[in-house]
Enzyme design. Sequence first.
Site, mmCIF file in Angstrom:
data_model
loop_
_atom_site.group_PDB
_atom_site.id
_atom_site.type_symbol
_atom_site.label_atom_id
_atom_site.label_comp_id
_atom_site.label_asym_id
_atom_site.label_seq_id
_atom_site.Cartn_x
_atom_site.Cartn_y
_atom_site.Cartn_z
ATOM 1 N N LYS A 89 69.270 29.969 61.951
ATOM 2 C CA LYS A 89 69.234 29.196 63.200
ATOM 3 C C LYS A 89 70.616 28.834 63.751
ATOM 4 O O LYS A 89 71.619 28.915 63.055
ATOM 5 C CB LYS A 89 68.374 27.937 63.003
ATOM 6 C CG LYS A 89 66.879 28.279 62.986
ATOM 7 C CD LYS A 89 65.989 27.066 62.963
ATOM 8 C CE LYS A 89 64.517 27.508 62.939
ATOM 9 N NZ LYS A 89 63.591 26.374 62.816
ATOM 10 N N ARG A 138 60.906 28.568 54.660
ATOM 11 C CA ARG A 138 60.542 29.617 55.616
ATOM 12 C C ARG A 138 61.806 30.412 55.956
ATOM 13 O O ARG A 138 62.699 29.892 56.617
ATOM 14 C CB ARG A 138 59.938 28.953 56.870
ATOM 15 C CG ARG A 138 59.457 29.922 57.926
ATOM 16 C CD ARG A 138 58.960 29.171 59.164
ATOM 17 N NE ARG A 138 58.481 30.094 60.174
ATOM 18 C CZ ARG A 138 59.277 30.726 61.035
ATOM 19 N NH1 ARG A 138 60.571 30.509 61.033
ATOM 20 N NH2 ARG A 138 58.764 31.565 61.905
HETATM 21 C C1 PT1 Z 1 60.267 25.934 61.532
HETATM 22 C C2 PT1 Z 1 59.940 27.024 62.396
HETATM 23 C C3 PT1 Z 1 58.573 27.431 62.436
HETATM 24 N N1 PT1 Z 1 60.847 27.656 63.186
HETATM 25 C C4 PT1 Z 1 58.024 25.771 60.854
HETATM 26 N N2 PT1 Z 1 57.641 26.794 61.656
HETATM 27 C C5 PT1 Z 1 60.460 28.656 64.005
HETATM 28 N N3 PT1 Z 1 57.097 25.123 60.088
HETATM 29 C C6 PT1 Z 1 59.110 29.050 64.035
HETATM 30 C C7 PT1 Z 1 67.663 28.033 66.647
HETATM 31 O O1 PT1 Z 1 68.146 26.891 66.696
HETATM 32 O O2 PT1 Z 1 61.501 25.490 61.439
HETATM 33 N N4 PT1 Z 1 59.310 25.342 60.796
HETATM 34 N N5 PT1 Z 1 58.200 28.440 63.252
HETATM 35 C C8 PT1 Z 1 61.492 29.358 64.882
HETATM 36 N N6 PT1 Z 1 62.031 28.493 65.905
HETATM 37 C C9 PT1 Z 1 63.404 28.408 66.172
HETATM 38 C C10 PT1 Z 1 63.967 27.186 66.541
HETATM 39 C C11 PT1 Z 1 64.222 29.510 66.007
HETATM 40 C C12 PT1 Z 1 65.344 27.064 66.700
HETATM 41 C C13 PT1 Z 1 65.588 29.409 66.189
HETATM 42 C C14 PT1 Z 1 66.175 28.181 66.510
HETATM 43 O O3 PT1 Z 1 68.361 29.067 66.622
#
Ligand code: PT1
Length: 277
Positions: free
Chosen positions: A222, A256
């Site tokens: 991230k 994850r």
């Molecule tokens: C997470 C999560 C998810 N993240 C759970 N499920 C994502 N339980 C999808 C960035 O800052 O943390 N927990 N499902 C993906 N979402 C993101 C959010 C991807 C922020 C990238 C960023 O780069």
Amino acid sequence: MSFVSFGDKSLDLSRPHVMGILNVTPDSFSDGGAFTNLDKALLQTQRMIAEGASIIDVGGESTRPGAKPVSQQEELQRVVPVVEAIKQRFDTIVSVDTSTPEVMQESIKQGAGFINDVRALTREGALDVVCQSGLPVCLMHMQGAPSDMQRNPSYSSVCHDVFAFLLERAELCLSLGIDRKSIILDPGIGFGKKLDHNLALINNLRYLVDKGYEVLMGASRKSMIGDVLNVEVEHRMYGSMGVNASAYANGARLFRVHDVKAHWEMLELMYRIEREK
Ligand code: PT1
């Protein structure tokens, strides 16, 4: 030992587990939609299982910053056939990364064993589906919506606000009969949070563990890692491992991640060291 049932399989949550990410979106943030067709999804699943994943997290809605909403029909078409195909071919736990009750329900029919909801069961009907299923659920915190959540995240006290929200949602689930050990809490790294918010949440995860809940960490590749290290998304594995090692030390037990082998090996060492008194 502390076994929690995920449908037809159970996991010992006294040890760490890797949840491998399987994006079935055409616009995923880090693997760029490399696995949109079923064969590729199955190959990636097979690889992640071989590398140590206990759970495969199937998601048909991109929730990275700036992502656009997906229709219920589109999400159903992306997710359900993949859940079905994985359950037919592999002896693994399938998690469904969705906020949509219809997607939850259809995935459960195909054998999904875990509901992962970045909106913490706030959509109409989602609580009901999960209660009826008896399956474990991950409740995540998000401020705003993916399309605009990183515009100007603000908190009076981030740990207080995020943890209070998660405990409130967890207590609602408890009151509806969901078992405490089946409620997994997730601070939602990058979901309406600046760098210092993310860092503080990771440093204070123990607070949720001390309340008797399991914690899931989703920080893989991230932006917060890019913010600290100034590296692009394809160079964030070492940073992800640092975040996840810290989360493990602070009590998280589910991770994850994209890079399953690296994380499984790191977590196995941390676990083995911690056990030897
Ligand atoms: C997470 C999560 C998810 N993240 C759970 N499920 C994502 N339980 C999808 C960035 O800052 O943390 N927990 N499902 C993906 N979402 C993101 C959010 C991807 C922020 C990238 C960023 O780069």
